[in-house]
Design a protein around this motif. Sequence first.
Motif, short mmCIF file in Angstrom:
data_model
loop_
_atom_site.label_atom_id
_atom_site.label_comp_id
_atom_site.label_asym_id
_atom_site.label_seq_id
_atom_site.Cartn_x
_atom_site.Cartn_y
_atom_site.Cartn_z
N PHE A 93 0.81 -1.22 0.00
CA PHE A 93 0.00 0.00 0.00
C PHE A 93 0.84 1.27 0.00
O PHE A 93 1.96 1.32 0.48
N HIS A 94 0.24 2.28 -0.59
CA HIS A 94 0.72 3.66 -0.58
C HIS A 94 -0.07 4.40 0.50
O HIS A 94 -1.21 4.06 0.80
N THR A 95 0.55 5.41 1.10
CA THR A 95 -0.11 6.20 2.13
C THR A 95 0.03 7.68 1.80
O THR A 95 1.06 8.12 1.30
N GLN A 96 -1.02 8.43 2.09
CA GLN A 96 -0.96 9.89 2.00
C GLN A 96 -1.42 10.46 3.33
O GLN A 96 -2.37 9.96 3.94
N THR A 97 -0.73 11.48 3.79
CA THR A 97 -1.15 12.15 5.02
C THR A 97 -2.50 12.81 4.79
O THR A 97 -2.91 13.07 3.67
N ALA A 98 -3.21 13.08 5.87
CA ALA A 98 -4.64 13.45 5.79
C ALA A 98 -4.85 14.88 5.32
O ALA A 98 -4.62 15.82 6.08
N GLY A 99 -5.33 15.01 4.11
CA GLY A 99 -5.63 16.35 3.59
C GLY A 99 -6.70 17.06 4.38
O GLY A 99 -6.65 18.28 4.59
N CYS A 100 -7.69 16.29 4.86
CA CYS A 100 -8.80 16.91 5.60
C CYS A 100 -8.38 17.42 6.97
O CYS A 100 -9.12 18.16 7.61
N SER A 101 -7.19 17.05 7.43
CA SER A 101 -6.72 17.53 8.73
C SER A 101 -5.99 18.87 8.61
O SER A 101 -5.70 19.51 9.62
N LEU A 102 -5.68 19.28 7.39
CA LEU A 102 -4.97 20.55 7.19
C LEU A 102 -5.92 21.72 7.42
O LEU A 102 -7.11 21.64 7.13
N THR A 103 -5.38 22.80 7.93
CA THR A 103 -6.22 23.96 8.23
C THR A 103 -5.74 25.18 7.46
O THR A 103 -4.54 25.38 7.26
N ALA A 104 -6.70 26.00 7.05
CA ALA A 104 -6.36 27.28 6.44
C ALA A 104 -5.83 28.25 7.48
O ALA A 104 -5.02 29.13 7.17
N GLN A 105 -6.28 28.08 8.73
CA GLN A 105 -5.78 28.91 9.81
C GLN A 105 -4.39 28.41 10.22
O GLN A 105 -4.15 27.20 10.30
N GLN A 106 -3.49 29.33 10.48
CA GLN A 106 -2.12 29.01 10.90
C GLN A 106 -1.54 27.85 10.06
O GLN A 106 -1.21 26.78 10.57
N PRO A 107 -1.45 28.04 8.75
CA PRO A 107 -1.10 26.93 7.86
C PRO A 107 0.26 26.31 8.13
O PRO A 107 0.49 25.15 7.79
N GLU A 108 1.18 27.05 8.75
CA GLU A 108 2.49 26.47 9.08
C GLU A 108 2.34 25.29 10.03
O GLU A 108 3.19 24.40 10.06
N ASN A 109 1.26 25.28 10.85
CA ASN A 109 1.01 24.14 11.73
C ASN A 109 0.84 22.84 10.95
O ASN A 109 1.06 21.74 11.49
N ASN A 110 0.44 22.96 9.68
CA ASN A 110 0.24 21.77 8.87
C ASN A 110 1.54 20.99 8.63
O ASN A 110 1.50 19.78 8.41
N ILE A 111 2.66 21.69 8.69
CA ILE A 111 3.95 21.00 8.56
C ILE A 111 4.12 20.00 9.70
O ILE A 111 4.56 18.86 9.50
N VAL A 112 3.74 20.42 10.91
CA VAL A 112 3.87 19.55 12.08
C VAL A 112 2.88 18.39 11.99
O VAL A 112 3.23 17.23 12.25
N ARG A 113 1.62 18.70 11.65
CA ARG A 113 0.62 17.64 11.51
C ARG A 113 1.11 16.58 10.52
O ARG A 113 1.02 15.37 10.77
N THR A 114 1.58 17.04 9.40
CA THR A 114 2.02 16.13 8.34
C THR A 114 3.19 15.26 8.80
O THR A 114 3.27 14.07 8.48
N ALA A 115 4.10 15.84 9.57
CA ALA A 115 5.25 15.07 10.06
C ALA A 115 4.81 13.92 10.96
O ALA A 115 5.30 12.78 10.83
N TYR A 116 3.87 14.18 11.88
CA TYR A 116 3.37 13.12 12.75
C TYR A 116 2.66 12.03 11.93
O TYR A 116 2.81 10.83 12.19
N GLN A 117 1.84 12.46 10.97
CA GLN A 117 1.11 11.51 10.15
C GLN A 117 2.06 10.67 9.31
O GLN A 117 1.86 9.45 9.14
N ALA A 118 3.11 11.29 8.79
CA ALA A 118 4.11 10.56 8.02
C ALA A 118 4.81 9.53 8.89
O ALA A 118 5.07 8.38 8.46
N LEU A 119 5.13 9.91 10.12
CA LEU A 119 5.79 8.99 11.03
C LEU A 119 4.90 7.79 11.34
O LEU A 119 5.37 6.64 11.40
N ALA A 120 3.61 8.02 11.51
CA ALA A 120 2.68 6.91 11.74
C ALA A 120 2.65 5.96 10.55
O ALA A 120 2.62 4.73 10.71
N ALA A 121 2.67 6.52 9.34
CA ALA A 121 2.66 5.67 8.14
C ALA A 121 3.91 4.81 8.06
O ALA A 121 3.86 3.63 7.72
N VAL A 122 5.06 5.41 8.41
CA VAL A 122 6.32 4.67 8.36
C VAL A 122 6.34 3.59 9.44
O VAL A 122 6.71 2.44 9.18
#
Length: 565
Positions: free
Chosen positions: A333-362
């Motif tokens: 399987f291929h994995t993609q981090t959750a697009g629906c978890s990204l926020t328009a507010q404080q978008p730099e926070n999405n970098i952190v969210r994505t890192a945790y999600q990527a780590l879970a996939a790995v």
Amino acid sequence: MSAEPTKNNNGATPPPASNYDESKREWEIRNAAARTTGMKFTTLSGEPVDALYTPDDVVGMDFQRDVGFPGEYPYTRGIHPNMYRGRIWTMRQFAGFGTPEDTNGRFKYLLAQGQTGLSTAFDLPTLMGRDADDPWSEGEVGICGVSVSSLADMEVLFDGIPLGEVSTSMTINAPAALTLAYYLAVAEKQNVPFAKLRGTLQNDILKEYIAQKEFIFPPKPSVKLVVDTMEFCAQSVPQWNAVSVSGYHIREAGSTAAQELAFTLADGFEYLEHALARGMDVDAAARTLSHFFNSHLDFFEEIAKFRAARRIYARRMREKYKAKDARSWMLRFHTQTAGCSLTAQQPENNIVRTAYQALAAVLGGTQSLHTNSMDETLALPSEKAVKIALRTQQIAAYEIGVVNTADPLAGSYFVESRTNEIERQALEYLDTIESLGGVIPAIEAGFFQREIADAAYRYQIELDKHEKIVVGVNDFVEQDEKVDIPILLISPEVEKKQRKRLADLRNSRNAEGVETALRNTTAAARDGKNMMPYFLECARAYVSLGEVMRALETVYGTYIETSVF
């Protein structure tokens, strides 16, 4: 001489029963009296989480039967013996916008930055089988992906990219078989044998009826086209994944982790059963299937989901479908981090969210990974944002040590308990779907749609009640926030260029060849033949995407979903 102490199913030696029971009771008293934050301690899917997990939570679990070793049945711990020590996961950033020239430039940029596979996003007209000059396409050409209306566009899209040396993923469903034909025709022009091509076609039409809603034809002829690609690829493009059974969009629509897992596997098994009914060998059919999951915000739940998915798939492929080849038991399987978890507010926070999600996939053992960019709720990713997303994967692969050992969380009472529970819930869903007559009757009855809607509503209520926190949205909010990141804008010139390219193509191609190819395609559809050879004929004749889809509509009809709410 005292007897050797017995070991529990995880291989650990528990304390003597009396001491253990007494210690646990004492802890329970202290825990009950302890102060809490008042937060709601549930998973993202709404499942309650205990304050502590102990050997009592994995009673009856057998190490060899349920956990085992990486690369061995039932593959709970991964499909390779040494996992990422042997090969790092494929880093495949989703890319596609504007004209084929625009996306070709982005592809080359990403490859130069160290990306190891291409992933193609198509615009909405292409996904819906509409040409760039179709009235329905107005205002949407190149906006949410690359515009591809014919082989001419596909030639530009992969210009200067040796198809025999890269792995390419294409995210498209209703017109997927024709899009594959365009890609194969480009390979022919590059003198690359089909047998050398590597990649994945999403081509998962069932999840469109369940979640994403980008369908054209009714379910039965649509599934028939999917099986056409499976059969063709098994015979002629052996390294190509004809289907990427996609739970990603099911989760994006609001499902729970268990629903995502169960509905995804159900779709894949449905394709397999149709392939077997056509006469395909089970092992040949299984080799054409891959899967695609979402990695969401609940770190441990996601890891457990991936582990449970491999176990269910392996057991069902071996025990129900009687696959003989061990490779057929392995859930790739291929994995993609959750697009629906990204926020328009404080978008730099999405970098952190994505890192945790990527780590879970790995940690969950994915073979391929896409990390979302911080600006994707606002627009298509900018070059800077997509480079940060790619660097997130590279840091995980090369700096933090998670590739050193396979399935490092195995044996955790919490992770093993969650794995067992998600497996139990998913199996219940699979039984329910079977009782409804299979995936297509369940779609027509609105089963999937209602289940997902109920889960999404439950989560939204939790957010509204402040039981769940999204940083920057319902807590830690910045008043009068100004977003200061570059946004990628698509010029109206893109649509004009694509319309002109298509007009020039219609004037320069062999009209008789186009007419013959379309006539042959329509006749083959009526006769129930495998459509891939006829799609290749259309591709070589530069028949447009919309022309082929409209011809098929005369045979298959179109599908209008019945409202179930």
